[in-house]
Every structure is written in structure tokens, then in C-alpha cells.
Design an enzyme around this catalytic site. Structure first.
Site, PDB file in Angstrom:
ATOM      1  N   CYS A  64      -4.335 -30.174   8.615  1.00 13.44           N
ATOM      2  CA  CYS A  64      -3.081 -29.833   9.302  1.00 13.44           C
ATOM      3  C   CYS A  64      -3.239 -28.557  10.134  1.00 13.44           C
ATOM      4  CB  CYS A  64      -1.959 -29.656   8.285  1.00 13.44           C
ATOM      5  SG  CYS A  64      -0.352 -29.410   9.071  1.00 13.44           S
ATOM      6  N   CYS A  68       1.133 -22.831   6.972  1.00 13.19           N
ATOM      7  CA  CYS A  68       1.983 -22.583   5.796  1.00 13.19           C
ATOM      8  C   CYS A  68       1.131 -21.967   4.677  1.00 13.19           C
ATOM      9  CB  CYS A  68       2.626 -23.884   5.336  1.00 13.19           C
ATOM     10  SG  CYS A  68       3.383 -24.810   6.702  1.00 13.19           S
ATOM     11  N   CYS A  71       0.005 -23.855   1.434  1.00 13.13           N
ATOM     12  CA  CYS A  71      -0.408 -25.265   1.498  1.00 13.13           C
ATOM     13  C   CYS A  71      -1.919 -25.473   1.584  1.00 13.13           C
ATOM     14  CB  CYS A  71       0.266 -25.942   2.683  1.00 13.13           C
ATOM     15  SG  CYS A  71      -0.067 -27.724   2.712  1.00 13.13           S
ATOM     16  N   CYS A 108       7.854 -41.948  -1.776  1.00 11.34           N
ATOM     17  CA  CYS A 108       7.852 -40.956  -0.703  1.00 11.34           C
ATOM     18  C   CYS A 108       6.457 -40.820  -0.096  1.00 11.34           C
ATOM     19  CB  CYS A 108       8.312 -39.616  -1.261  1.00 11.34           C
ATOM     20  SG  CYS A 108       8.320 -38.327  -0.006  1.00 11.34           S
ATOM     21  N   CYS A 139      11.197 -42.903   1.398  1.00 12.63           N
ATOM     22  CA  CYS A 139      11.323 -41.537   1.890  1.00 12.63           C
ATOM     23  C   CYS A 139      10.031 -41.199   2.622  1.00 12.63           C
ATOM     24  CB  CYS A 139      11.531 -40.578   0.728  1.00 12.63           C
ATOM     25  SG  CYS A 139      11.696 -38.848   1.251  1.00 12.63           S
ATOM     26  N   CYS A 199      16.603 -35.175   2.400  1.00  6.54           N
ATOM     27  CA  CYS A 199      15.985 -34.576   1.217  1.00  6.54           C
ATOM     28  C   CYS A 199      15.447 -33.227   1.690  1.00  6.54           C
ATOM     29  CB  CYS A 199      14.852 -35.469   0.713  1.00  6.54           C
ATOM     30  SG  CYS A 199      13.884 -34.706  -0.603  1.00  6.54           S
ATOM     31  N   ARG A 271      15.900 -32.069  -7.666  1.00  7.91           N
ATOM     32  CA  ARG A 271      14.594 -32.572  -8.127  1.00  7.91           C
ATOM     33  C   ARG A 271      13.662 -31.452  -8.548  1.00  7.91           C
ATOM     34  NH1 ARG A 271      13.031 -35.614  -4.035  1.00  7.91           N
ATOM     35  NH2 ARG A 271      14.318 -37.231  -4.921  1.00  7.91           N
TER      36      ARG A 271
HETATM   37  N1  SAM Z   1       3.599 -31.614   6.682  1.00  2.52           N
HETATM   38  C1  SAM Z   1       4.942 -31.918   6.371  1.00  2.52           C
HETATM   39  C2  SAM Z   1       5.819 -30.711   6.318  1.00  2.52           C
HETATM   40  O1  SAM Z   1       5.330 -29.614   6.175  1.00  2.52           O
HETATM   41  O2  SAM Z   1       7.038 -30.879   6.404  1.00  2.52           O
HETATM   42  C3  SAM Z   1       5.118 -32.725   5.084  1.00  2.52           C
HETATM   43  C4  SAM Z   1       4.274 -32.402   3.891  1.00  2.52           C
HETATM   44  S1  SAM Z   1       4.476 -30.790   3.175  1.00  2.52           S
HETATM   45  C5  SAM Z   1       3.098 -30.732   2.097  1.00  2.52           C
HETATM   46  C6  SAM Z   1       5.905 -30.972   2.141  1.00  2.52           C
HETATM   47  C7  SAM Z   1       6.364 -29.806   1.324  1.00  2.52           C
HETATM   48  O3  SAM Z   1       5.504 -29.629   0.201  1.00  2.52           O
HETATM   49  C8  SAM Z   1       6.390 -28.446   1.961  1.00  2.52           C
HETATM   50  O4  SAM Z   1       7.495 -28.234   2.785  1.00  2.52           O
HETATM   51  C9  SAM Z   1       6.456 -27.529   0.742  1.00  2.52           C
HETATM   52  O5  SAM Z   1       7.798 -27.297   0.400  1.00  2.52           O
HETATM   53  C10 SAM Z   1       5.765 -28.352  -0.349  1.00  2.52           C
HETATM   54  N2  SAM Z   1       4.498 -27.731  -0.791  1.00  2.52           N
HETATM   55  C11 SAM Z   1       3.319 -27.755  -0.157  1.00  2.52           C
HETATM   56  N3  SAM Z   1       2.379 -27.053  -0.814  1.00  2.52           N
HETATM   57  C12 SAM Z   1       2.996 -26.551  -1.917  1.00  2.52           C
HETATM   58  C13 SAM Z   1       2.564 -25.717  -3.002  1.00  2.52           C
HETATM   59  N4  SAM Z   1       1.308 -25.241  -3.063  1.00  2.52           N
HETATM   60  N5  SAM Z   1       3.445 -25.404  -3.965  1.00  2.52           N
HETATM   61  C14 SAM Z   1       4.715 -25.865  -3.890  1.00  2.52           C
HETATM   62  N6  SAM Z   1       5.179 -26.653  -2.896  1.00  2.52           N
HETATM   63  C15 SAM Z   1       4.342 -26.984  -1.917  1.00  2.52           C
HETATM   64  C1  DTB Z   2       8.683 -31.589  -1.834  1.00  6.61           C
HETATM   65  O1  DTB Z   2       9.598 -30.754  -1.676  1.00  6.61           O
HETATM   66  N1  DTB Z   2       7.710 -31.477  -2.726  1.00  6.61           N
HETATM   67  C2  DTB Z   2       6.774 -32.562  -2.606  1.00  6.61           C
HETATM   68  C3  DTB Z   2       7.445 -33.475  -1.549  1.00  6.61           C
HETATM   69  N2  DTB Z   2       8.571 -32.688  -1.129  1.00  6.61           N
HETATM   70  C4  DTB Z   2       6.680 -33.942  -0.402  1.00  6.61           C
HETATM   71  C5  DTB Z   2       5.402 -32.115  -2.251  1.00  6.61           C
HETATM   72  C6  DTB Z   2       4.845 -31.059  -3.155  1.00  6.61           C
HETATM   73  C7  DTB Z   2       3.438 -30.774  -2.721  1.00  6.61           C
HETATM   74  C8  DTB Z   2       2.724 -29.843  -3.622  1.00  6.61           C
HETATM   75  C9  DTB Z   2       1.368 -29.482  -3.135  1.00  6.61           C
HETATM   76  C10 DTB Z   2       0.422 -30.623  -3.028  1.00  6.61           C
HETATM   77  O2  DTB Z   2       0.347 -31.482  -3.953  1.00  6.61           O
HETATM   78  O3  DTB Z   2      -0.329 -30.682  -2.060  1.00  6.61           O
HETATM   79 FE1  SF4 Z   3       0.868 -28.804   7.258  1.00  6.26          FE
HETATM   80 FE2  SF4 Z   3       1.046 -28.190   4.683  1.00  6.26          FE
HETATM   81 FE3  SF4 Z   3       2.540 -26.879   6.454  1.00  6.26          FE
HETATM   82 FE4  SF4 Z   3       3.068 -29.494   5.922  1.00  6.26          FE
HETATM   83  S1  SF4 Z   3       3.236 -27.796   4.492  1.00  6.26           S
HETATM   84  S2  SF4 Z   3       2.972 -28.498   7.935  1.00  6.26           S
HETATM   85  S3  SF4 Z   3       0.971 -30.233   5.539  1.00  6.26           S
HETATM   86  S4  SF4 Z   3       0.295 -26.846   6.342  1.00  6.26           S
END
Ligand code: SAM
Ligand code: DTB
Ligand code: SF4
Length: 326
Positions: A64, A68, A71, A108, A139, A199, A271
Site C-alpha cells: 500500500c 498509516c 499498518c 468483509c 462488506c 461501518c 464491534r
Molecule cells: N486500505 C483501506 C483503508 O485504509 O481504509 C482498508 C484496509 S485498512 C487495513 C482497515 C482498517 O484496519 C484501518 O482503517 C485501521 O483502522 C485498521 N488497522 C490496520 N492496522 C491496524 C493495527 N495494526 N491495529 C489496529 N487496527 C488496524
Molecule cells: C476494522 O476496523 N478492523 C478490521 C476491519 N475494519 C477491516 C481490520 C483490522 C486489521 C488489523 C491489522 C491487520 O490484520 O492487518
Molecule cells: Fe494502506 Fe494500511 Fe493505510 Fe489501509 S490502513 S491505507 S492498507 S497503509
């Protein structure tokens, strides 16, 4: 603010605007009072013995371009997971069928995109159409969406779109620089406009203050209308990401966040999302007492771990909770 100045739960049913100070005052209530209020609201709007189960599938993992800080899928971080191709529709369908057979009611699909390119969207529309035939709620979480893309997803049969605000407006810049808070609000607005259900939640434990946790929940509760589903994620500290060394949040503060989400968004599914593995059974049980009534089932979230299905079934069994059936 004095405890008695905060509205009683019964007045929370109506749509209302929350100030950050009011939400912060809920956080500051004595723990038993906060739990009592959350449970009172919960019982007004939901069964207390049912938990809705959703299953996640990462349909496009890693690579990506966004930054973030939490992430593992950002290609900018040292600990980034490998970039993979889009999962074929047949494989998505297999995973969805397995999820349904194990009791999930919502499936989802998540992609590590800033947002879908038009050529990306076509295969996702096919996934949505196919998963829908299984009788599951659908979703998707694909990043930023334009209104025309939201409409295509709606027409393909998508029920919910997940897009999180993630944190408070004044903490956001500490975590993400490649997209703005307003971009997220615009996507949520586009999703609403086409009639998709929203959501939308956030992450706690990223080093934000209590006031900032309150500000995130106030932002969510003040969306008109507030989201149908509110994922509350506990930061998963993934090695090699900028937040890997973040000091852990006090578990009671996490439970308080759940309770405040329940009180401020009475009808929503709240959730219990990322981070359950680290919380343990007792804290998760407190989260259910605080009004959480949904969680992700399956041993993987998108890239990180989640409890085994057998562990979750054992926990629900011990607590006398049942998986919601549609
Ligand atoms: N790329 C898309 C976005 O950012 O909207 C969808 C996938 S993204 C991984 C979805 C959500 O996962 C993020 O908005 C964040 O809230 C959650 N997330 C990602 N990494 C995480 C982490 N290490 N701990 C907790 N939540 C996480
Ligand atoms: C959300 O709020 N939590 C989920 C779902 N929406 C997509 C994702 C959590 C991702 C946690 C980090 C990972 O597994 O990569
Ligand atoms: Fe990309 Fe992770 Fe940010 Fe979603 S949360 S935009 S997958 S870096």
C-alpha cells in the site's frame, strides 16, 4: 463536569449532537456507573445474549502506498508484509462459504489500497455479487471511494462499506500524512449518499489522550446518522511499523471506550475488532458487559492474528452468549 449533568441513558436514544466535553465526562465516570449506563442502553436496543460474527478476508494484501503508522501493509514501513496479487473470485467464494458454515453472518473483504483504481473495482464487484448469493451480508473496505464507485458497489449488492475515522482530528496527523481527515469524511458521505450502510470506527492505544479518544467517539456519534457498525480496534503493535513500540493502553480504558461507543451510538453494532488476542478472556468479557455485540471470527484479521474459532466458541459458551443468526 459533574456526573449528574450528563444525560441519563434513556435520553440518548434520540439523535443528538455530542460535545467532546460530554463524551470525555462519560469516560471519567466511576467504572461501575459507566458500565451500568452502557448496559442500560444496550438492553434498550439489543439482545444481551447475542454476538454478531463477521469474517474478514484480505483480498489484496500489502504494497500500500499510504503511510498509516499502525499498518503492516504500508510499503513505506520496514516491517511491511509482502505485496500479493488480488485473490481470485473463486477463492473468495470458498472463504465466504467457510465463514458462513462457521456461523459468520457478514463477510468483509479488505484491500490494501489508497482507493480502488477503476480496473480494480470490476473484480471486486464480481466478488460482492458472488458472496451475496450465499446469503451473507457483504462488506468491503477498499480505502477512499468516489461517489460513482460507491454506486457501483451498491448496485452489485454490497450492504456495508467500512472506512474508519481512525482517531481524533487533532491526533490524526501524528499517524497518517498521505490522506486527510476530510478525505475520510468525504468517502463516508459518498457511501451514505448511495444508500450503503456505514461501518466506521477507529483505533485506540496509539498514544492519543483520553480527550482524543473522546473526540474520536464524538466525531463518530455526530455523523448524521451515526454508523450502523462501529469497529473499535485496539492497536496491534506490529514490529517494523512506526507504532511498534507504543506503550500499551490500560485495558480498562479500552473497556471504557467500548462503553462510551455503546452509550453514544445506541443502535449500532459495536464491534470488538483488532487486538482481541492480546486482551485475553476477562477483558473481552468486560467488553461484552460494556455493550460490545459483534466481533471478527477467524484466526486471521487481514494480516495479523485473531483468536482461534474454537477459543471464541469456548469463550462465548462460558459467558452464555450465542452467535447471532440472521
Ligand atoms: N486500505 C483501506 C483503508 O485504509 O481504509 C482498508 C484496509 S485498512 C487495513 C482497515 C482498517 O484496519 C484501518 O482503517 C485501521 O483502522 C485498521 N488497522 C490496520 N492496522 C491496524 C493495527 N495494526 N491495529 C489496529 N487496527 C488496524
Ligand atoms: C476494522 O476496523 N478492523 C478490521 C476491519 N475494519 C477491516 C481490520 C483490522 C486489521 C488489523 C491489522 C491487520 O490484520 O492487518
Ligand atoms: Fe494502506 Fe494500511 Fe493505510 Fe489501509 S490502513 S491505507 S492498507 S497503509
Amino acid at each position: 463536569m459533574d456526573v449528574t449533568e450528563i444525560d441519563r441513558p434513556e435520553t440518548h436514544a434520540a439523535e443528538r449532537k455530542w460535545t467532546v466535553a460530554e463524551v470525555e465526562a462519560l469516560f471519567a465516570l466511576p467504572f461501575p456507573e459507566l458500565m451500568y449506563r452502557a448496559q442500560t442502553v444496550h438492553r434498550q436496543f439489543h439482545r444481551v445474549d447475542a454476538v454478531q460474527l463477521s469474517t474478514l478476508l484480505s483480498i489484496k494484501t500489502g504494497g500500500c502506498p499510504e503511510d498509516c503508522g499502525y499498518c503492516p501493509q504500508s510499503k513505506r514501513h520496514a516491517g511491511a508484509v509482502a505485496s500479493e496479487a488480488l485473490v481470485p473470485v473463486a477463492e473468495v467464494l470458498r472463504a465466504a462459504r467457510a465463514a458462513r458454515d462457521q456461523g459468520a453472518t457478514r463477510f468483509c473483504m479488505g484491500a490494501a489500497w489508497r482507493g480502488p483504481k477503476d480496473r480494480d473495482l470490476e473484480p471486486v464487484l464480481a466478488m460482492v455479487r458472488e458472496v451475496k448469493t450465499l446469503g451473507l451480508e457483504t462488506c468491503a473496505t477498499l480505502g477512499l471511494l468516489r461517489p460513482d464507485q460507491a454506486l457501483k458497489l451498491k448496485e452489485a449488492g454490497l450492504d456495508y462499506y467500512n472506512h474508519n475515522l481512525d482517531t481524533a482530528p487533532d491526533f490524526y496527523g501524528e499517524v497518517i500524512s498521505t490522506r486527510q481527515y476530510q478525505d475520510r469524511l468525504d468517502t463516508i458521505e459518498a457511501v451514505r449518499e448511495v444508500g450503503l450502510k456505514v461501518c466506521c470506527g477507529g483505533i485506540v492505544g496509539m498514544g492519543e489522550s483520553r480527550r482524543q479518544r473522546a473526540a474520536l467517539l464524538a466525531e463518530l456519534a455526530n455523523l448524521k446518522p451515526y454508523p450502523e457498525s462501529v469497529p473499535i480496534n485496539h492497536l496491534v503493535r506490529v514490529p517494523g511499523t512506526p507504532l511498534a513500540e507504543q506503550a500499551p493502553l490500560d485495558p480498562f480504558e479500552f473497556v471504557r471506550s467500548i462503553a462510551v461507543a455503546r452509550i453514544t451510538m445506541p443502535r449500532a453494532l459495536v464491534r470488538l475488532s483488532a487486538g482481541r488476542q492480546e486482551l485475553g478472556e476477562a477483558v473481552q468479557a468486560l467488553c461484552f458487559l460494556a455493550g460490545a455485540n459483534s466481533m471478527f471470527q477467524g484466526d486471521k484479521l487481514l494480516t495479523t492474528g485473531n483468536p482461534q474459532i474454537s477459543e471464541d466458541q469456548a469463550l462465548l459458551g462460558k459467558l452464555g452468549l450465542t452467535a447471532e443468526v440472521m
